[in-house]
Design a protein around this motif. Structure first.
Motif: not given
Length: 141
Positions: A53-59, A100-107, A109-113, A117-121
């Protein structure tokens, strides 16, 4: 209002995309070299399958930055070209970028879905506001 102010969050979103791109390649190349993978023999889907995940999530996040942000770029250019930029649009555009920047940071670095999702919405809501407001103005001309 100075019409070019819409380009501040526009450029910030572009920079966010480039930062995620650099981060993605740093993670990916580190993984490839440390595991001595022969990527010449791998398909992109095979690399994705073996990547943690630490490789695939940034992608995955980089791919996300070529979805809704494309609509943002288009509507920002439209607002500028039609001289409609005002403080309401600019505040919403900054909101779109920040979430979007916060969404990217979560996605990345730690991907708490649930948080992601809240940040995305919220970011999508800001974009919907911009687009729907522009449509209403256009229809009332």
């Amino acid at each position: 209002m100075d019409q070019t102010t819409i380009f501040q969050p526009f450029i910030a979103t572009m920079i966010l995309t480039m930062v995620v791109w650099v981060y993605m390649y740093a993670r990916r190349l580190s993984f490839i070299f440390s595991n001595r993978l022969d990527v010449k023999l791998m398909t992109p889907s095979e690399l994705a399958r073996v990547s943690p995940p630490q490789v695939s999530n940034p992608s995955d996040n980089l791919k996300n930055l070529f979805e809704l942000p494309i609509v943002f770029y288009a509507i920002a250019l439209y607002l500028y070209e039609t001289s409609q930029v005002d403080s309401g649009y600019v505040v919403a555009a900054w909101g779109f970028f920040v979430f979007r920047a916060l969404h990217s940071a979560v996605h990345c670095f730690f991907n708490f879905i649930p948080l992601r999702f809240i940040l995305y919405v919220i970011s999508a809501g800001a974009l919907w506001f911009i687009v729907l407001r522009a449509v209403v103005v256009l229809c009332n001309r």
